[in-house]
Motif scaffolding. Structure first.
Motif, PDB file in Angstrom:
ATOM      1  N   SER A  19      38.962  29.760  34.401  1.00 45.07           N
ATOM      2  CA  SER A  19      38.471  29.568  35.765  1.00 45.07           C
ATOM      3  C   SER A  19      38.621  30.813  36.636  1.00 45.07           C
ATOM      4  O   SER A  19      38.378  30.754  37.833  1.00 45.07           O
ATOM      5  CB  SER A  19      39.201  28.385  36.423  1.00 45.07           C
ATOM      6  N   GLY A  20      39.028  31.933  36.036  1.00 50.41           N
ATOM      7  CA  GLY A  20      39.033  33.193  36.763  1.00 50.41           C
ATOM      8  C   GLY A  20      40.382  33.826  37.019  1.00 50.41           C
ATOM      9  O   GLY A  20      40.494  35.051  37.109  1.00 50.41           O
ATOM     10  N   GLU A  21      41.433  32.996  37.136  1.00 49.34           N
ATOM     11  CA  GLU A  21      42.725  33.565  37.535  1.00 49.34           C
ATOM     12  C   GLU A  21      43.285  34.535  36.503  1.00 49.34           C
ATOM     13  O   GLU A  21      43.931  35.525  36.845  1.00 49.34           O
ATOM     14  CB  GLU A  21      43.744  32.447  37.809  1.00 49.34           C
ATOM     15  N   GLY A  22      43.055  34.256  35.212  1.00 45.26           N
ATOM     16  CA  GLY A  22      43.526  35.166  34.176  1.00 45.26           C
ATOM     17  C   GLY A  22      42.849  36.520  34.274  1.00 45.26           C
ATOM     18  O   GLY A  22      43.485  37.567  34.112  1.00 45.26           O
ATOM     19  N   ARG A  23      41.544  36.522  34.547  1.00 47.80           N
ATOM     20  CA  ARG A  23      40.808  37.781  34.710  1.00 47.80           C
ATOM     21  C   ARG A  23      41.365  38.577  35.889  1.00 47.80           C
ATOM     22  O   ARG A  23      41.539  39.797  35.805  1.00 47.80           O
ATOM     23  CB  ARG A  23      39.328  37.496  34.936  1.00 47.80           C
ATOM     24  N   TRP A  24      41.610  37.854  37.005  1.00 51.60           N
ATOM     25  CA  TRP A  24      42.135  38.543  38.190  1.00 51.60           C
ATOM     26  C   TRP A  24      43.526  39.111  37.919  1.00 51.60           C
ATOM     27  O   TRP A  24      43.854  40.214  38.376  1.00 51.60           O
ATOM     28  CB  TRP A  24      42.204  37.578  39.367  1.00 51.60           C
ATOM     29  N   THR A  25      44.344  38.373  37.161  1.00 54.94           N
ATOM     30  CA  THR A  25      45.692  38.847  36.846  1.00 54.94           C
ATOM     31  C   THR A  25      45.634  40.123  36.026  1.00 54.94           C
ATOM     32  O   THR A  25      46.362  41.092  36.284  1.00 54.94           O
ATOM     33  CB  THR A  25      46.472  37.772  36.077  1.00 54.94           C
ATOM     34  N   VAL A  26      44.763  40.141  35.025  1.00 53.83           N
ATOM     35  CA  VAL A  26      44.619  41.329  34.179  1.00 53.83           C
ATOM     36  C   VAL A  26      44.103  42.507  35.003  1.00 53.83           C
ATOM     37  O   VAL A  26      44.593  43.640  34.865  1.00 53.83           O
ATOM     38  CB  VAL A  26      43.676  41.033  32.997  1.00 53.83           C
ATOM     39  N   ALA A  27      43.142  42.258  35.874  1.00 54.69           N
ATOM     40  CA  ALA A  27      42.612  43.337  36.720  1.00 54.69           C
ATOM     41  C   ALA A  27      43.707  43.908  37.620  1.00 54.69           C
ATOM     42  O   ALA A  27      43.790  45.129  37.811  1.00 54.69           O
ATOM     43  CB  ALA A  27      41.455  42.803  37.570  1.00 54.69           C
ATOM     44  N   GLU A  28      44.549  43.045  38.180  1.00 56.82           N
ATOM     45  CA  GLU A  28      45.641  43.520  39.031  1.00 56.82           C
ATOM     46  C   GLU A  28      46.665  44.311  38.219  1.00 56.82           C
ATOM     47  O   GLU A  28      47.195  45.321  38.689  1.00 56.82           O
ATOM     48  CB  GLU A  28      46.336  42.334  39.712  1.00 56.82           C
ATOM     49  N   ALA A  29      46.942  43.857  36.999  1.00 50.50           N
ATOM     50  CA  ALA A  29      47.884  44.584  36.151  1.00 50.50           C
ATOM     51  C   ALA A  29      47.386  46.009  35.896  1.00 50.50           C
ATOM     52  O   ALA A  29      48.160  46.972  35.953  1.00 50.50           O
ATOM     53  CB  ALA A  29      48.078  43.836  34.829  1.00 50.50           C
TER      54      ALA A  29
ATOM     55  N   GLU B 208      45.249  47.721  37.785  1.00 55.83           N
ATOM     56  CA  GLU B 208      45.270  48.459  39.045  1.00 55.83           C
ATOM     57  C   GLU B 208      46.681  48.908  39.418  1.00 55.83           C
ATOM     58  O   GLU B 208      46.876  49.980  39.998  1.00 55.83           O
ATOM     59  CB  GLU B 208      44.690  47.586  40.157  1.00 55.83           C
ATOM     60  N   LEU B 209      47.685  48.091  39.063  1.00 53.43           N
ATOM     61  CA  LEU B 209      49.076  48.381  39.419  1.00 53.43           C
ATOM     62  C   LEU B 209      49.820  49.143  38.319  1.00 53.43           C
ATOM     63  O   LEU B 209      51.015  49.395  38.439  1.00 53.43           O
ATOM     64  CB  LEU B 209      49.817  47.082  39.723  1.00 53.43           C
ATOM     65  N   ASP B 210      49.116  49.491  37.234  1.00 54.71           N
ATOM     66  CA  ASP B 210      49.737  50.182  36.096  1.00 54.71           C
ATOM     67  C   ASP B 210      50.887  49.382  35.504  1.00 54.71           C
ATOM     68  O   ASP B 210      51.952  49.918  35.167  1.00 54.71           O
ATOM     69  CB  ASP B 210      50.238  51.583  36.508  1.00 54.71           C
ATOM     70  N   VAL B 211      50.678  48.069  35.369  1.00 58.75           N
ATOM     71  CA  VAL B 211      51.672  47.194  34.753  1.00 58.75           C
ATOM     72  C   VAL B 211      51.154  46.750  33.392  1.00 58.75           C
ATOM     73  O   VAL B 211      50.045  46.215  33.279  1.00 58.75           O
ATOM     74  CB  VAL B 211      51.954  45.955  35.632  1.00 58.75           C
ATOM     75  N   SER B 212      51.933  46.976  32.355  1.00 61.27           N
ATOM     76  CA  SER B 212      51.538  46.546  31.020  1.00 61.27           C
ATOM     77  C   SER B 212      51.665  45.024  30.916  1.00 61.27           C
ATOM     78  O   SER B 212      52.726  44.462  31.168  1.00 61.27           O
ATOM     79  CB  SER B 212      52.435  47.208  29.969  1.00 61.27           C
TER      80      SER B 212
END
Length: 302
Positions: A246-256, A258-262
């Motif tokens: 439903s989208g939240e996983g995609r947004w989480t990966v995109a934020e990771a 952008e924030l340089d978080v593995s």
């Protein structure tokens, strides 16, 4: 406390029913007549056939809780509510909106003196009986005004809810929550798949799941649900191997990124969901073709 629930799908209606049981007066609106009728029949909710009628029925300052699909539907609802609301009213978005949209909407409402809270809501279909996990973003004073409602919706007044930060923080926390959920679900799915494939041991998967539920370090509510699913249908017959998102996983990966978080587990779990939908994988065909070209391994014709 009086509250207007906008959106009477299953979750919205259940939240309204929990509030009503807690002694609050809840009035509801949904554009679908069937949803309004279902909410009336199942929970005895008071419903209206227009936003204007709903707002008019609420005493000022009003509280409107939105449980509508993320995206354009939220903006359209806020646009329709704009002329109907007054300074001091509170609007809560309890759906799975993108936190950046929530920040924008909070600024928009602030210009009219309306308080906007973004509330990440977890609990699904079990929330009516068990309570909801609520992550609230926005002004602390507005959140405090809604304390009686939040305490009623939560599993208990003193746990399962809280203001986690300024506007956008509630939906950001829920986004990450759902990303973690992707990874946990994928790990369970892979583990049970390995056991199911080991035919020589004839493992009883419902039994294993039930054993793990008690005392194991991997016990969780998700495992409880897995045990129920396997008990009802050990071979999972009739279920297509297609997993939506439903989208939240995609947004989480995109934020990771952008924030340089593995975040490899969450990312790969999202990739597996995408892969589940590919009925005729071009990538797999290309792999087979390359193996044949460089090694003469041959290909299976379909």
């Amino acid at each position: 406390m009086d509250i207007g629930m906008v959106g009477l799908g299953r979750m919205g209606a259940n939240m309204a029913a929990r509030l009503k049981r807690g002694g609050h007066r809840v009035a509801g609106f949904d554009p679908g007549a069937a949803a309004r009728e279902a909410a009336q029949q199942a929970h005895g909710l008071e419903t209206f056939d227009s936003l204007a009628a709903l707002v008019a029925a609420l005493p000022a300052p009003r509280v409107l809780w939105l449980m509508v699909p993320a995206g354009a539907a939220v903006d359209a609802t806020l646009d329709a509510l704009g002329p109907l609301l007054r300074a001091g009213d509170i609007v809560v978005d309890g759906g799975n909106s993108n936190y950046k949209d929530s920040q924008r909407r909070a600024a928009q409402c602030r210009g009219s003196g309306i308080h906007f809270l973004d509330c990440g809501t977890s609990g699904g279909v079990w929330g009516l009986a068990e309570g909801y996990s609520l992550m609230v973003g926005g002004e602390e004073s507005a959140c405090e005004r809604l304390r009686p409602l939040l305490e009623t919706l939560a599993p208990a007044p003193d746990r399962g809810w809280g203001r986690v930060g300024p506007s956008g923080a509630g939906h950001f926390a829920k986004m990450v929550h759902n990303g973690i959920e992707y990874g946990m679900m994928q790990a369970y799915a892979e583990g049970f798949a390995i056991m199911q494939r080991k035919e020589s041991l004839a493992l009883d998967l419902p039994q294993v799941a039930e054993i793990w539920r008690h005392g194991s370090v991997v016990r969780s509510w998700l495992l409880d649900l897995a045990a129920e699913a396997l008990e009802d249908n050990p071979a999972l017959e009739g279920i297509a191997p297609y997993v939506a998102d439903s989208g939240e996983g995609r947004w989480t990966v995109a934020e990771a990124i952008e924030l340089d978080v593995s975040a490899p587990v969450i990312t790969l779990s999202l990739m597996e969901r995408l892969r589940s939908r590919d009925k005729d994988s071009f990538a797999d065909k290309m792999l087979a073709a390359l193996r044949d070209r460089f090694g003469g391994h041959g290909v299976k014709r379909g």
